[in-house]
Enzyme design. Structure first.
Site, short mmCIF file in Angstrom:
data_model
loop_
_atom_site.label_atom_id
_atom_site.label_comp_id
_atom_site.label_asym_id
_atom_site.label_seq_id
_atom_site.Cartn_x
_atom_site.Cartn_y
_atom_site.Cartn_z
CG HIS A 104 9.56 -1.04 -2.68
ND1 HIS A 104 9.61 0.16 -3.35
CD2 HIS A 104 8.58 -1.77 -3.26
CE1 HIS A 104 8.67 0.16 -4.29
NE2 HIS A 104 8.03 -0.99 -4.26
N GLY A 156 1.24 -2.68 -6.17
CA GLY A 156 1.12 -1.39 -5.50
C GLY A 156 -0.25 -0.79 -5.73
N GLY A 157 -0.35 0.12 -6.69
CA GLY A 157 -1.57 0.88 -6.93
C GLY A 157 -2.84 0.04 -6.98
CD1 TRP A 196 -2.47 -1.60 -0.07
CD2 TRP A 196 -3.24 -1.01 1.96
NE1 TRP A 196 -3.68 -2.23 0.12
CE2 TRP A 196 -4.17 -1.88 1.35
CE3 TRP A 196 -3.50 -0.51 3.23
CZ2 TRP A 196 -5.35 -2.25 1.99
CZ3 TRP A 196 -4.67 -0.89 3.86
CH2 TRP A 196 -5.59 -1.75 3.25
CE LYS A 197 4.38 1.19 -4.38
NZ LYS A 197 4.97 1.58 -5.64
CD GLU A 221 8.06 -4.47 -6.65
OE1 GLU A 221 6.86 -4.69 -6.70
OE2 GLU A 221 8.58 -3.56 -5.97
CB SER A 232 2.39 -1.22 -14.01
OG SER A 232 2.92 0.07 -13.72
P1 PGA Z 1 2.78 -0.56 -8.70
O1 PGA Z 1 3.84 -0.75 -7.52
O2 PGA Z 1 1.96 -1.83 -8.78
O3 PGA Z 1 1.96 0.62 -8.31
O4 PGA Z 1 3.57 -0.35 -9.96
C1 PGA Z 1 4.45 -2.00 -7.29
C2 PGA Z 1 5.42 -1.89 -6.13
O5 PGA Z 1 6.13 -0.88 -6.04
O6 PGA Z 1 5.49 -2.79 -5.27
#
Ligand code: PGA
Length: 244
Positions: free
Chosen positions: A90, A229-230, A5-6, A162, A208
């Site tokens: 990360h 992430g998003g 979730w950052k 990643e 992504s």
């Molecule tokens: P993202 O991020 O799916 O928004 O590209 C992935 C991550 O940084 O773990």
């Protein structure tokens, strides 16, 4: 299938997420489902997943048990909060907070010491890829951040590939590009820890990932799961990913 979730969501938003997410994916058995919210939401998340198959992870972990480390959160604190996973290394930590392969290894060792499963992130930047250095970067990150583990320690980690140019950019690595990078990482694992370890280790793809591209990514035998992430911030979207 892990969600990162950052720096998003409050505790109230965390509880609302799980109210929507649990009926859709809370009893998934075909994979492990992990959500890594900000530290301030860990207690809310752990409470909200009780009785489901969803696990909760941290986005970082200190290398020390306790001490004068302003801003850090230690393994025992995460365990006490109910975490079972921790993301380590990360690319955003490497880029903005001075994380290096050496500190990645220290944090990974701390996670293992306290019984947390580390999700150790590696991946090349755009200039590395365009300069033909993808393999070299992955090998260097592996050598400095992962190869220092013992065989029994290595058996407990999850690796996430990643590519930095694919994170949050909407630019997913093609399944073939991701698979090739996973093969590079798995070859490093085989050389260092042997054939069985290379077969057994789970390597996630991140960058992504969304409900539309997850199937073609997961169709690659080299890709064992995803770090999202998003698209993990929305319950329906992350549930579609989990239930790909
Ligand atoms: P993202 O991020 O799916 O928004 O590209 C992935 C991550 O940084 O773990």
């Amino acid at each position: 299938m892990a969600g990162n979730w950052k720096m998003y969501k409050t505790p109230a938003e965390t509880i609302a997420f799980f109210e929507a997410f649990r009926p859709l994916a809370g009893s998934a058995e075909h994979c492990e489902v992990v959500i890594c919210p900000p530290f301030t939401n860990l207690t809310a998340a752990v409470g909200a997943v009780q009785g489901s198959n969803i696990r909760v992870g941290a986005q970082n972990i200190a290398w020390a048990k306790e001490g004068a480390f302003t801003g850090e959160i230690s393994g025992p604190m995460l365990v006490a909060a109910g975490c079972t996973y921790a993301i380590v290394g990360h690319s955003e930590r490497r880029q903005y907070f001075g994380e290096t392969d050496a500190t990645v290894l220290k944090r990974t060792l701390a996670a293992l010491e306290y019984g947390l499963t580390p999700i150790v992130c590696v991946g090349e930047r755009l200039e590395d890829r365009e300069g033909g250095r993808m393999e070299d970067v992955l090998k260097t990150q592996f050598a400095g951040g992962i190869a220092g583990l013992s065989e029994p320690q290595f058996a407990k980690i999850v690796i996430a590939y990643e590519p930095v140019w694919a994170i949050g950019t909407g630019r997913t690595a093609t399944p073939e590009i991701a698979a090739a990078a996973h093969r590079t990482i798995r070859a490093e694992v085989r050389a260092k820890f042997g054939h069985d370890a290379a077969e057994a280790v789970r390597i996630l793809y991140g960058g992504s990932v969304n409900a539309k591209n997850v199937q073609t990514l997961m169709a690659q035998p080299e890709i064992d799961g995803t770090l999202v992430g998003g698209a993990s911030l929305d319950a329906a979207s992350f549930a579609s990913i989990v239930n790909f």
